[in-house]
Write a protein that holds these residues in place. Structure first.
Motif, PDB file in Angstrom:
ATOM      1  N   ASN A  52       0.708  -1.166   0.006  1.00  0.00           N
ATOM      2  CA  ASN A  52       0.199  -0.122  -0.094  1.00  0.00           C
ATOM      3  C   ASN A  52       0.757   1.219   0.147  1.00  0.00           C
ATOM      4  O   ASN A  52       0.451   2.584  -0.354  1.00  0.00           O
ATOM      5  CB  ASN A  52      -0.887  -0.078   1.229  1.00  0.00           C
ATOM      6  CG  ASN A  52      -1.976  -1.058   1.015  1.00  0.00           C
ATOM      7  OD1 ASN A  52      -2.914  -0.708   0.223  1.00  0.00           O
ATOM      8  ND2 ASN A  52      -1.673  -2.102   1.869  1.00  0.00           N
ATOM      9  N   HIS A  53       2.090   1.093   0.303  1.00  0.00           N
ATOM     10  CA  HIS A  53       2.637   2.317   0.567  1.00  0.00           C
ATOM     11  C   HIS A  53       4.286   2.304  -0.335  1.00  0.00           C
ATOM     12  O   HIS A  53       4.389   3.074  -1.196  1.00  0.00           O
ATOM     13  CB  HIS A  53       3.244   2.803   2.071  1.00  0.00           C
ATOM     14  CG  HIS A  53       1.829   3.053   2.786  1.00  0.00           C
ATOM     15  ND1 HIS A  53       1.121   4.089   2.629  1.00  0.00           N
ATOM     16  CD2 HIS A  53       0.939   2.229   3.366  1.00  0.00           C
ATOM     17  CE1 HIS A  53       0.026   4.095   3.173  1.00  0.00           C
ATOM     18  NE2 HIS A  53      -0.219   2.924   3.659  1.00  0.00           N
ATOM     19  N   LEU A  54       4.999   1.379  -0.171  1.00  0.00           N
ATOM     20  CA  LEU A  54       6.375   1.494  -0.517  1.00  0.00           C
ATOM     21  C   LEU A  54       6.321   0.942  -2.088  1.00  0.00           C
ATOM     22  O   LEU A  54       7.008   1.635  -2.811  1.00  0.00           O
ATOM     23  CB  LEU A  54       7.318   0.417   0.237  1.00  0.00           C
ATOM     24  CG  LEU A  54       7.851   0.738   1.503  1.00  0.00           C
ATOM     25  CD1 LEU A  54       8.557  -0.051   2.181  1.00  0.00           C
ATOM     26  CD2 LEU A  54       8.644   2.285   1.455  1.00  0.00           C
ATOM     27  N   LEU A  55       5.760  -0.124  -2.489  1.00  0.00           N
ATOM     28  CA  LEU A  55       5.677  -0.305  -4.007  1.00  0.00           C
ATOM     29  C   LEU A  55       5.086   0.689  -4.977  1.00  0.00           C
ATOM     30  O   LEU A  55       5.812   1.243  -5.698  1.00  0.00           O
ATOM     31  CB  LEU A  55       4.916  -1.570  -4.072  1.00  0.00           C
ATOM     32  CG  LEU A  55       4.805  -2.354  -5.455  1.00  0.00           C
ATOM     33  CD1 LEU A  55       6.242  -2.403  -5.944  1.00  0.00           C
ATOM     34  CD2 LEU A  55       4.042  -3.452  -5.533  1.00  0.00           C
ATOM     35  N   PRO A  56       3.937   1.469  -4.561  1.00  0.00           N
ATOM     36  CA  PRO A  56       3.437   2.553  -5.166  1.00  0.00           C
ATOM     37  C   PRO A  56       4.454   3.602  -5.202  1.00  0.00           C
ATOM     38  O   PRO A  56       4.500   4.358  -6.181  1.00  0.00           O
ATOM     39  CB  PRO A  56       1.965   2.970  -4.486  1.00  0.00           C
ATOM     40  CG  PRO A  56       1.656   1.763  -3.662  1.00  0.00           C
ATOM     41  CD  PRO A  56       2.894   1.057  -3.300  1.00  0.00           C
TER      42      PRO A  56
END
Length: 153
Positions: A52-56
């Motif tokens: 939800n945070h790092l990949l995007p």
């Protein structure tokens, strides 16, 4: 010796705020490792934060921001390699406390690289027009929701 705050261009402020959330995530993993927290709880949190945070965040940097530099920069290559290394660490099945330690250490190192070096390069290299284009792409900071099972406390 302390590091004075860096004046961040407004086009990069949302990324910097997301970096702050990344440092909080890393600190929580660090506390979990120190207290030998339940690995399943740590895994659930890490998977959620990654997806939800790092990949995007990484995708936005790699697909929209870094290409704006139009050239070969060692700092960009280093950042991308760190993104890839973190991805490999997050893909480990049945992580150990040592794996979580490697994740939080690399994430802290990565955020320092981007905040202290790469973003300064971006601010000094990109034109105001290019930064304005990026600012329109990344209009708001991705907020970090409250995690309901704090293993770190």
């Amino acid at each position: 010796m302390s590091n004075p705050p860096i004046k961040r261009h407004k086009a990069l402020r949302n990324l910097s705020r997301e970096h702050h959330d990344g440092l909080i995530f890393a600190l929580r993993l660090q506390k979990g490792v120190a207290k030998r927290a339940d690995l399943q709880s740590m895994e659930e949190y890490a998977t959620w934060f990654w997806e939800n945070h790092l990949l995007p965040h990484f995708q936005l940097e790699e697909e929209r921001l870094f290409p704006m530099l139009k050239g070969e920069y060692e700092l960009v290559r280093d950042a991308i390699v760190q993104h890839q290394d973190l991805k490999v660490l997050f893909q480990i099945q049945q992580k150990t406390h040592a794996d979580f330690k490697r994740i939080y250490e690399l994430l802290q190192k990565h955020i320092r690289l981007e905040e202290r070096e790469l973003f300064n390069l971006i601010q000094s290299t990109l034109s105001e027009q290019q930064l304005a284009i990026y600012e329109k792409i990344h209009k708001r900071q991705e907020s970090c929701a409250l995690w309901q099972k704090p293993f770190w406390s």
